[in-house]
Write a protein that holds these residues in place. Structure first.
Motif: not given
Length: 409
Positions: A23-41, A44-46, A179-185
């Motif tokens: 892609s020509g882009w290897i530092t923080t960019g679209p894949k980091v955002k996609l990973l954040e969205e996948e973990i968020s989903n 179930d923590i926005p 619920k997934a770990v993360g909801h009680k902290a």
């Protein structure tokens, strides 16, 4: 030799990394955002923010909390050093408490450790088995504990109580209260290190779950800037035509996760349901065999709405001494299986000894440690390899105890 914990690298992982490189882009960019969205989903923590390590994420959160010299953070004595070192790098003092029989922090001892200087508690989900968050939240919201709290920053004043900062390094995939770990902290930090269930080679993910009046959307934005020296635009945004101008708004850190690393975790988390299923199958195979052995103490997997992520299988050997445990490890290794020990309690480590911590104050942590052997558990293991691991552990126990009987005779 069966390795202890190799990373899961499938063709999909390789393809995702190659895509990032091409892609020509290897530092923080679209894949980091996609990973954040996948973990968020998945959680179930926005709001989930990815960083370059669990440790740097914890330091940042404690600095955001406004930790000052003299402020205390309660942690378990039975954890990896990063839990304590993050507190110290942020300017605070770690206050250690003993473990329970499940390896996790003994909640019965937590309130005794709280003082007016306590600003946060960092429970650790050892081996992926969630600690008792309900009990911890009950403790930190008790009237006498809240009345004791003395805030030393604006964030602390807004919160009005001790922060529940979960060390969820092991527990992505774990469940607490159905619920997934993360909801009680308030905030949970997951590790994406090379040996974890999901890896980015090095990395971490911060799940933001602060109560009102905090804005978790706003907190995500401000923490994201903090990972990039508090710069108002990241490099990807600046690279877009005419978007070069930026500002520095505070004292930030440089702890962003690169896209080329995020690509590894992005491919893995898309397969995680199957990867986690295989981990649980292996965990259950270990339970089936060792539960029949009167000398084996098996780790918890599931109980009352709590489910382990099966990151580690922490076997304990009943009534064994430390040198005998070490001999068992040598025997297992000779039989072609690589095992480990999790963890050396902090008070046994040289640096923490110099700071005045003594293992004598943490008897359960010490008892757990001297009898513990961590067995391989990862999705690439075949059933035949699992059987070899089981046989190797049982054979090593027989060999060590047989030699001891000869010596005693």
């Amino acid at each position: 030799m069966i390795p202890f914990s190799p990373p899961y690298i499938s063709e999909k992982v390789v393809a995702e990394v190659v895509d990032s490189l091409n892609s020509g882009w290897i530092t923080t960019g679209p894949k980091v955002k996609l990973l954040e969205e996948e973990i968020s989903n998945y959680l179930d923590i926005p709001n989930v923010l990815c960083v370059n390590s669990w440790t740097s994420g914890a330091i940042m959160i404690l600095r955001w909390l406004g930790l000052q010299e003299g402020d205390e953070v309660i942690i378990p004595a039975y954890t990896y050093s990063a839990t304590a070192l993050a507190v110290m790098h942020a300017g605070g003092t770690p206050v250690m408490v003993d473990s329970g029989d499940d390896f996790n922090m003994d909640m019965g001892k937590v309130q005794q450790a709280i003082t007016k200087r306590t600003k946060a508690i960092i429970p650790v989900d050892f081996a992926g088995y969630p600690c008792d968050y309900e009990r911890l939240n009950h403790i930190i919201t008790k009237k006498e504990v809240v009345d004791l709290f003395e805030p030393t920053s604006e964030v602390q004043k807004t919160l009005g109580r001790i922060l529940n900062l979960s060390d969820a390094a092991h527990s992505l995939g774990g469940i607490f209260g159905h619920k997934a770990v993360g909801h009680k902290a308030d905030i949970s930090i997951f590790s994406l290190h090379a040996v974890k269930n999901i890896t980015t080679a090095e990395g971490g993910a911060i799940a933001i779950n602060m109560p009102a009046p905090f804005s978790n959307d706003g907190l995500y934005d401000s923490l994201r800037m903090m990972t990039l020296n508090c710069q108002t635009k990241d490099a990807f945004s600046k690279s877009q035509g005419g978007q070069w101008r930026y500002d520095i708004t505070g004292l930030g850190m440089k702890i962003n996760l690169p896209d080329v690393n995020a690509a590894i975790g992005l491919a893995q988390i898309r397969e995680y349901s199957q990867l986690l299923k295989r981990r649980k199958e292996i965990f259950q195979q270990y339970l089936n065999r060792f539960s029949k052995m009167d000398w084996a103490i098996v780790p918890p997997m599931e109980a009352d709405g709590i489910v382990s992520s099966c990151h580690l299988f922490a076997l304990r050997i009943k009534d064994i001494k430390e040198d005998q445990r070490d001999r068992m490890i040598d025997e297992i290794t000779k039989l072609g299986v690589s095992v480990n020990v999790h963890f050396i309690p902090l008070p046994l480590l040289s640096y923490f000894k110099t700071l005045g911590y003594s293992i004598n104050d943490y008897p359960t942590a010490h008892k757990n440690y001297i009898s513990e052997i961590s067995l391989p558990i990862y999705p690439q293991l075949t059933d035949d390899q699992v059987e070899l691991i089981l046989d190797s552990v049982c054979t090593s126990y027989k060999n060590v105890t047989r030699s001891l009987s000869k010596i005693a005779g």
